[in-house]
Design a protein around this motif. Structure first.
Motif, PDB file in Angstrom:
ATOM      1  N   VAL A 148      43.041  29.442  42.466  1.00 33.55           N
ATOM      2  CA  VAL A 148      43.833  29.781  41.284  1.00 33.55           C
ATOM      3  C   VAL A 148      44.948  30.743  41.670  1.00 33.55           C
ATOM      4  O   VAL A 148      44.936  31.323  42.758  1.00 33.55           O
ATOM      5  CB  VAL A 148      42.949  30.413  40.186  1.00 33.55           C
ATOM      6  N   THR A 149      45.885  30.917  40.769  1.00 29.31           N
ATOM      7  CA  THR A 149      46.973  31.860  40.987  1.00 29.31           C
ATOM      8  C   THR A 149      46.645  33.199  40.337  1.00 29.31           C
ATOM      9  O   THR A 149      45.727  33.304  39.518  1.00 29.31           O
ATOM     10  CB  THR A 149      48.288  31.322  40.396  1.00 29.31           C
ATOM     11  N   GLU A 150      47.423  34.206  40.684  1.00 33.60           N
ATOM     12  CA  GLU A 150      47.232  35.535  40.099  1.00 33.60           C
ATOM     13  C   GLU A 150      47.482  35.514  38.597  1.00 33.60           C
ATOM     14  O   GLU A 150      46.763  36.162  37.825  1.00 33.60           O
ATOM     15  CB  GLU A 150      48.166  36.531  40.783  1.00 33.60           C
ATOM     16  N   ASN A 151      48.488  34.756  38.155  1.00 31.34           N
ATOM     17  CA  ASN A 151      48.775  34.664  36.722  1.00 31.34           C
ATOM     18  C   ASN A 151      47.626  34.015  35.967  1.00 31.34           C
ATOM     19  O   ASN A 151      47.303  34.417  34.842  1.00 31.34           O
ATOM     20  CB  ASN A 151      50.068  33.864  36.501  1.00 31.34           C
ATOM     21  N   TRP A 152      47.015  33.000  36.586  1.00 30.02           N
ATOM     22  CA  TRP A 152      45.876  32.340  35.943  1.00 30.02           C
ATOM     23  C   TRP A 152      44.713  33.304  35.795  1.00 30.02           C
ATOM     24  O   TRP A 152      44.051  33.342  34.754  1.00 30.02           O
ATOM     25  CB  TRP A 152      45.468  31.115  36.761  1.00 30.02           C
ATOM     26  N   LEU A 153      44.463  34.100  36.827  1.00 31.50           N
ATOM     27  CA  LEU A 153      43.382  35.083  36.762  1.00 31.50           C
ATOM     28  C   LEU A 153      43.632  36.110  35.669  1.00 31.50           C
ATOM     29  O   LEU A 153      42.706  36.531  34.973  1.00 31.50           O
ATOM     30  CB  LEU A 153      43.224  35.788  38.116  1.00 31.50           C
ATOM     31  N   SER A 154      44.879  36.533  35.524  1.00 28.58           N
ATOM     32  CA  SER A 154      45.207  37.511  34.489  1.00 28.58           C
ATOM     33  C   SER A 154      45.037  36.923  33.092  1.00 28.58           C
ATOM     34  O   SER A 154      44.639  37.619  32.159  1.00 28.58           O
ATOM     35  CB  SER A 154      46.642  38.008  34.675  1.00 28.58           C
ATOM     36  N   MET A 155      45.328  35.647  32.960  1.00 27.73           N
ATOM     37  CA  MET A 155      45.236  34.994  31.665  1.00 27.73           C
ATOM     38  C   MET A 155      43.793  34.667  31.282  1.00 27.73           C
ATOM     39  O   MET A 155      43.408  34.736  30.117  1.00 27.73           O
ATOM     40  CB  MET A 155      46.072  33.703  31.670  1.00 27.73           C
ATOM     41  N   LEU A 209      47.591  31.499  46.447  1.00 25.50           N
ATOM     42  CA  LEU A 209      46.364  31.097  45.780  1.00 25.50           C
ATOM     43  C   LEU A 209      45.205  32.005  46.173  1.00 25.50           C
ATOM     44  O   LEU A 209      45.199  32.591  47.254  1.00 25.50           O
ATOM     45  CB  LEU A 209      46.016  29.643  46.132  1.00 25.50           C
ATOM     46  N   GLU A 210      44.245  32.112  45.289  1.00 29.36           N
ATOM     47  CA  GLU A 210      43.063  32.927  45.529  1.00 29.36           C
ATOM     48  C   GLU A 210      41.811  32.090  45.283  1.00 29.36           C
ATOM     49  O   GLU A 210      41.802  31.204  44.423  1.00 29.36           O
ATOM     50  CB  GLU A 210      43.042  34.151  44.599  1.00 29.36           C
ATOM     51  N   TYR A 211      40.771  32.403  46.038  1.00 30.02           N
ATOM     52  CA  TYR A 211      39.511  31.686  45.872  1.00 30.02           C
ATOM     53  C   TYR A 211      38.796  32.199  44.627  1.00 30.02           C
ATOM     54  O   TYR A 211      38.642  33.403  44.433  1.00 30.02           O
ATOM     55  CB  TYR A 211      38.630  31.892  47.103  1.00 30.02           C
ATOM     56  N   PHE A 212      38.371  31.274  43.778  1.00 24.56           N
ATOM     57  CA  PHE A 212      37.631  31.623  42.572  1.00 24.56           C
ATOM     58  C   PHE A 212      36.169  31.221  42.787  1.00 24.56           C
ATOM     59  O   PHE A 212      35.865  30.033  42.926  1.00 24.56           O
ATOM     60  CB  PHE A 212      38.207  30.891  41.354  1.00 24.56           C
ATOM     61  N   LYS A 253      45.115  41.485  47.070  1.00 32.17           N
ATOM     62  CA  LYS A 253      44.034  41.116  46.154  1.00 32.17           C
ATOM     63  C   LYS A 253      43.102  40.105  46.805  1.00 32.17           C
ATOM     64  O   LYS A 253      41.874  40.198  46.685  1.00 32.17           O
ATOM     65  CB  LYS A 253      44.617  40.543  44.864  1.00 32.17           C
ATOM     66  N   VAL A 254      43.692  39.131  47.512  1.00 28.91           N
ATOM     67  CA  VAL A 254      42.876  38.150  48.227  1.00 28.91           C
ATOM     68  C   VAL A 254      42.118  38.830  49.365  1.00 28.91           C
ATOM     69  O   VAL A 254      40.937  38.566  49.595  1.00 28.91           O
ATOM     70  CB  VAL A 254      43.759  37.011  48.776  1.00 28.91           C
ATOM     71  N   TYR A 255      42.814  39.729  50.069  1.00 29.89           N
ATOM     72  CA  TYR A 255      42.190  40.428  51.196  1.00 29.89           C
ATOM     73  C   TYR A 255      40.989  41.254  50.744  1.00 29.89           C
ATOM     74  O   TYR A 255      39.938  41.236  51.384  1.00 29.89           O
ATOM     75  CB  TYR A 255      43.225  41.332  51.863  1.00 29.89           C
ATOM     76  N   ASN A 256      41.135  41.985  49.650  1.00 32.17           N
ATOM     77  CA  ASN A 256      40.035  42.823  49.165  1.00 32.17           C
ATOM     78  C   ASN A 256      38.836  41.982  48.753  1.00 32.17           C
ATOM     79  O   ASN A 256      37.689  42.372  48.981  1.00 32.17           O
ATOM     80  CB  ASN A 256      40.502  43.671  47.982  1.00 32.17           C
ATOM     81  N   ARG A 257      39.120  40.828  48.154  1.00 27.19           N
ATOM     82  CA  ARG A 257      38.018  39.947  47.750  1.00 27.19           C
ATOM     83  C   ARG A 257      37.313  39.380  48.988  1.00 27.19           C
ATOM     84  O   ARG A 257      36.088  39.324  49.051  1.00 27.19           O
ATOM     85  CB  ARG A 257      38.553  38.834  46.869  1.00 27.19           C
ATOM     86  N   GLU A 258      38.103  38.955  49.974  1.00 25.12           N
ATOM     87  CA  GLU A 258      37.514  38.430  51.200  1.00 25.12           C
ATOM     88  C   GLU A 258      36.837  39.539  52.002  1.00 25.12           C
ATOM     89  O   GLU A 258      35.877  39.293  52.732  1.00 25.12           O
ATOM     90  CB  GLU A 258      38.607  37.778  52.053  1.00 25.12           C
ATOM     91  N   PHE A 259      37.335  40.752  51.861  1.00 24.66           N
ATOM     92  CA  PHE A 259      36.767  41.895  52.575  1.00 24.66           C
ATOM     93  C   PHE A 259      35.313  42.115  52.171  1.00 24.66           C
ATOM     94  O   PHE A 259      34.429  42.300  53.013  1.00 24.66           O
ATOM     95  CB  PHE A 259      37.605  43.135  52.269  1.00 24.66           C
ATOM     96  N   ALA A 260      35.060  42.101  50.867  1.00 24.61           N
ATOM     97  CA  ALA A 260      33.687  42.272  50.378  1.00 24.61           C
ATOM     98  C   ALA A 260      32.806  41.116  50.849  1.00 24.61           C
ATOM     99  O   ALA A 260      31.624  41.301  51.171  1.00 24.61           O
ATOM    100  CB  ALA A 260      33.684  42.364  48.859  1.00 24.61           C
ATOM    101  N   ARG A 261      33.390  39.935  50.908  1.00 23.21           N
ATOM    102  CA  ARG A 261      32.642  38.766  51.362  1.00 23.21           C
ATOM    103  C   ARG A 261      32.272  38.910  52.842  1.00 23.21           C
ATOM    104  O   ARG A 261      31.166  38.539  53.257  1.00 23.21           O
ATOM    105  CB  ARG A 261      33.466  37.505  51.135  1.00 23.21           C
ATOM    106  N   LYS A 262      33.190  39.428  53.644  1.00 20.93           N
ATOM    107  CA  LYS A 262      32.924  39.602  55.071  1.00 20.93           C
ATOM    108  C   LYS A 262      31.739  40.529  55.307  1.00 20.93           C
ATOM    109  O   LYS A 262      30.931  40.317  56.216  1.00 20.93           O
ATOM    110  CB  LYS A 262      34.170  40.150  55.773  1.00 20.93           C
ATOM    111  N   ILE A 263      31.635  41.581  54.499  1.00 21.75           N
ATOM    112  CA  ILE A 263      30.508  42.511  54.640  1.00 21.75           C
ATOM    113  C   ILE A 263      29.189  41.786  54.395  1.00 21.75           C
ATOM    114  O   ILE A 263      28.224  41.941  55.156  1.00 21.75           O
ATOM    115  CB  ILE A 263      30.674  43.697  53.671  1.00 21.75           C
TER     116      ILE A 263
END
Length: 239
Positions: free
Chosen positions: A60-67, A29-32, A146-156
Motif C-alpha cells: 500500500v501507499t502512505e496515503n492509503w495507510l493514512s486514509m 510502497l509499504e508492506y501491509f 516508515k518502511v525501514y522502521n517497520r522492517e526494523f522491528a521485523r528484523k529483530i
C-alpha cells in the motif's frame, strides 16, 4: 522479501530478494501485514519435495495507510487454487487535516541507503530553490523511514526466531551462524534503544513547551472578573 518466507528446496539468491525489496521502496510502497497462514503458495503438498512460499502480499501507499489506519487483512482458505486469497477490510479514518511533523530518526544515519536517498533527491531537484530541495529530501526520507522502521522491528523478531532454531544445534556451521545472528541482534537492539531514547527526549520537550505556553497564556490573559469594587473609587468626570 526475506529468506524465511520460503520453506523447501533451494533458497532464492540474495540479489533477487534485495532487488525486489528495493523496487518496492522505490515505488513508495509499504508492506501491509495480514493475519492467518503466511505461506500463501504451496507446491507438491504432502510430498517430500513440498514447497511453501509467501508469494502473495499486500503493498500500500502512505496515503492509503493514512486514509485507512484501522484496516485489517487476513489470508483465507481456498481449495480451488494453490494460492491463498488475501482479504483486506478497509476502515476509513477521518482526520482533522493537521499535517504530521517530520521527525528524523538518528538511527537512520547508520544506513547507507539514507545517504543515497538524500544524494539522489538532491540531484533530482537541481534547479529548485533550497527550501524546495530540503522539503523533497524530507518527504523521501520520511517515506523510506516508515518502511525501514517497520522492517526494523521485523528484523529483530526474525533474529530471535533464528536463534531459537539454532540454539539446539551443535554442528560447526550452526554455531557460527548463531554467533553471527546474535551479533546482528545486539546491533539491532542498540539501534532500537537509541530510537526510543530520541523519542523520549522529543516527548519531554513537547510536554515542556505545552506547560510553558499554558503558563504565559494564563499570565497575560484578560481577567473577566467583577470590577464593581474598583469602579466605585473612580470619580466620574467629563473632560
Amino acid at each position: 522479501m526475506h529468506q524465511l518466507e520460503k520453506r523447501g528446496r533451494a533458497p532464492h539468491p540474495p540479489w533477487k530478494i534485495n532487488g525486489f525489496r528495493e523496487a518496492v521502496a522505490d515505488c513508495g510502497l509499504e508492506y501491509f501485514p495480514f493475519s492467518g497462514h503466511q505461506f500463501t503458495w504451496v507446491r507438491s503438498r504432502g510430498m517430500s519435495n513440498m514447497v511453501e512460499e509467501k508469494l502473495d502480499r499486500i503493498l500500500v501507499t502512505e496515503n492509503w495507510l493514512s486514509m485507512f489506519e484501522g484496516a485489517t487483512a487476513c489470508s483465507l482458505v481456498s481449495p480451488y487454487s494453490d494460492h491463498l486469497p488475501l482479504l483486506v477490510t478497509p476502515i476509513f479514518t477521518v482526520h482533522s487535516g493537521r499535517r504530521k511533523r517530520f521527525l528524523f530518526d538518528n538511527m537512520w544515519l547508520r544506513e547507507d541507503k539514507c545517504r543515497e536517498i538524500v544524494a539522489h533527491t538532491w540531484d533530482r531537484t537541481v534547479g529548485f530553490d533550497v527550501l524546495a530541495q530540503i522539503e523533497s529530501c524530507s518527504r523521501d526520507i520520511w517515506r523510506w523511514g516508515k518502511v525501514y522502521n517497520r522492517e526494523f522491528a521485523r528484523k529483530i523478531e526474525v533474529c530471535k526466531s533464528r536463534m531459537d532454531l539454532l540454539r539446539i544445534r551443535r554442528d560447526e556451521d550452526s554455531m557460527v551462524e548463531y554467533g553471527n545472528t546474535e551479533h546482528e541482534l545486539l546491533y539491532l537492539l542498540e539501534q532500537h534503544h537509541q530510537y526510543w531514547k530520541q523519542r523520549a527526549k522529543e516527548h519531554w520537550e513537547d510536554q515542556v513547551s505545552q506547560v510553558m505556553m499554558s503558563y504565559f497564556q494564563d499570565l497575560f490573559a484578560t481577567d473577566q472578573g467583577d470590577m464593581t469594587d474598583v469602579l466605585e473609587y473612580v470619580a466620574a468626570r467629563i473632560t
